[in-house]
Scaffold this motif. Structure first.
Motif, PDB file in Angstrom:
ATOM      1  N   ALA A 138       0.832  -1.205   0.000  1.00 45.82           N
ATOM      2  CA  ALA A 138       0.000   0.000   0.000  1.00 45.82           C
ATOM      3  C   ALA A 138       0.867   1.255   0.000  1.00 45.82           C
ATOM      4  O   ALA A 138       0.567   2.231  -0.702  1.00 45.82           O
ATOM      5  CB  ALA A 138      -0.934   0.005   1.211  1.00 45.82           C
ATOM      6  N   LEU A 139       1.949   1.238   0.764  1.00 46.49           N
ATOM      7  CA  LEU A 139       2.842   2.398   0.817  1.00 46.49           C
ATOM      8  C   LEU A 139       3.509   2.632  -0.534  1.00 46.49           C
ATOM      9  O   LEU A 139       3.635   3.783  -0.987  1.00 46.49           O
ATOM     10  CB  LEU A 139       3.899   2.189   1.903  1.00 46.49           C
ATOM     11  N   ALA A 140       3.946   1.551  -1.172  1.00 48.07           N
ATOM     12  CA  ALA A 140       4.578   1.691  -2.494  1.00 48.07           C
ATOM     13  C   ALA A 140       3.600   2.305  -3.488  1.00 48.07           C
ATOM     14  O   ALA A 140       3.976   3.185  -4.283  1.00 48.07           O
ATOM     15  CB  ALA A 140       5.066   0.331  -2.982  1.00 48.07           C
ATOM     16  N   ASN A 141       2.353   1.873  -3.437  1.00 51.49           N
ATOM     17  CA  ASN A 141       1.341   2.445  -4.341  1.00 51.49           C
ATOM     18  C   ASN A 141       1.136   3.927  -4.067  1.00 51.49           C
ATOM     19  O   ASN A 141       1.018   4.739  -5.004  1.00 51.49           O
ATOM     20  CB  ASN A 141       0.018   1.700  -4.178  1.00 51.49           C
ATOM     21  N   GLN A 142       1.090   4.294  -2.790  1.00 50.40           N
ATOM     22  CA  GLN A 142       0.886   5.698  -2.432  1.00 50.40           C
ATOM     23  C   GLN A 142       2.042   6.557  -2.950  1.00 50.40           C
ATOM     24  O   GLN A 142       1.828   7.655  -3.479  1.00 50.40           O
ATOM     25  CB  GLN A 142       0.755   5.839  -0.916  1.00 50.40           C
TER      26      GLN A 142
END
Length: 257
Positions: free
Chosen positions: A74-78
């Motif tokens: 999720a952090l990578a996507n953000q």
């Protein structure tokens, strides 16, 4: 006359010291280190990075570290969607690779820690779980992380190594959520990191199992390309990798890289 001469001499000395080069009299604003720093970090780093952030702030007056803890995917996507951040610490190289391949990293990521899975069970281990095979007992309720999340990918590797097939009752988006299911009594067990069990030792026990050795996750960290505070971001990464940062990680149960 003697007293007057001494007074004049003292004033001259004070004047000369006041005109000295600031770079020799005091640090030059910590070489640019200061201001707010936003760190996106895997959920399993919450306790240790919170402590490291506090120590980093204490070592650098004027710095404020803000954390965003969540699943690494999720952090990578953000980050790739433009969320403002200065540093990214992932629980697995795959999620870091997504950020680097998108051109969002400033330099190459470095591995700063490793983590290993355990079986989290309620305190006292009421079901006498000793290994992965016990999780397939009739009626056993098990929580896993989703496979796109590092703890879920590691769990899949471990289960494959053990030749164990199980159907979890829930797939969680980060390791803290999986552990919470055990703490709340909603499941009988979960595959989580050793560090998370140590942080929740008052509520759960961690059962070691041999297949976890083949499913160890490496944790990389990188400064982000669009950081608005590069000197502080780089200093934070170095602090994480320093003896001071490593001692916090080791105390939390992380392994050296």
């Amino acid at each position: 006359m003697r007293a007057a001469l001494a007074a004049v001499t003292a004033l001259v000395v004070l004047g000369l010291s006041g005109c000295g080069d600031d770079s020799t009299d005091r640090p030059a604003a910590d070489d640019g280190i200061g201001g707010q720093l936003t760190v996106f970090a895997a959920a399993s780093l919450a306790e240790s990075f919170t402590r490291i952030g506090q120590d980093f702030e204490a070592a650098h007056h004027g710095v404020k570290v803000i954390f965003n803890f969540a699943g690494s995917s999720a952090l990578a996507n953000q980050i790739n969607e433009g969320a403002p951040a200065d540093v990214f610490a992932s629980a697995a190289p795959a999620n870091m690779a997504a950020v680097i391949e998108a051109g969002d990293g400033d330099g190459e990521p470095v591995t700063f820690a490793r983590n290993q899975l355990v079986i989290a069970v309620p305190g006292g281990n009421p079901d006498a779980v000793t290994g992965l095979g016990d999780l397939t007992r009739p009626g056993a309720k098990v929580a896993l992380c989703a496979e796109r999340v590092p703890c879920g990918a590691a769990a899949r590797r471990a289960l494959d190594l053990a030749d164990v097939t199980l159907t979890p009752v829930t797939l969680e988006q980060d390791v803290k959520a999986a552990l919470a299911k055990v703490r709340l009594g909603e499941v009988d067990a979960a595959l989580v990191y050793r560090t998370d069990v140590r942080a929740a030792a008052d509520d759960v026990d961690g059962i070691e199992f041999p297949e976890s050795v083949g499913a160890v996750n490496e944790y990389p960290i990188v400064v982000l390309e669009d950081s608005g505070n590069l000197p502080t971001a780089r200093a934070f990464v170095e602090y994480v990798r320093s003896d001071a940062g490593r001692s916090v990680l080791t105390a939390a149960g992380f392994q050296a890289p």
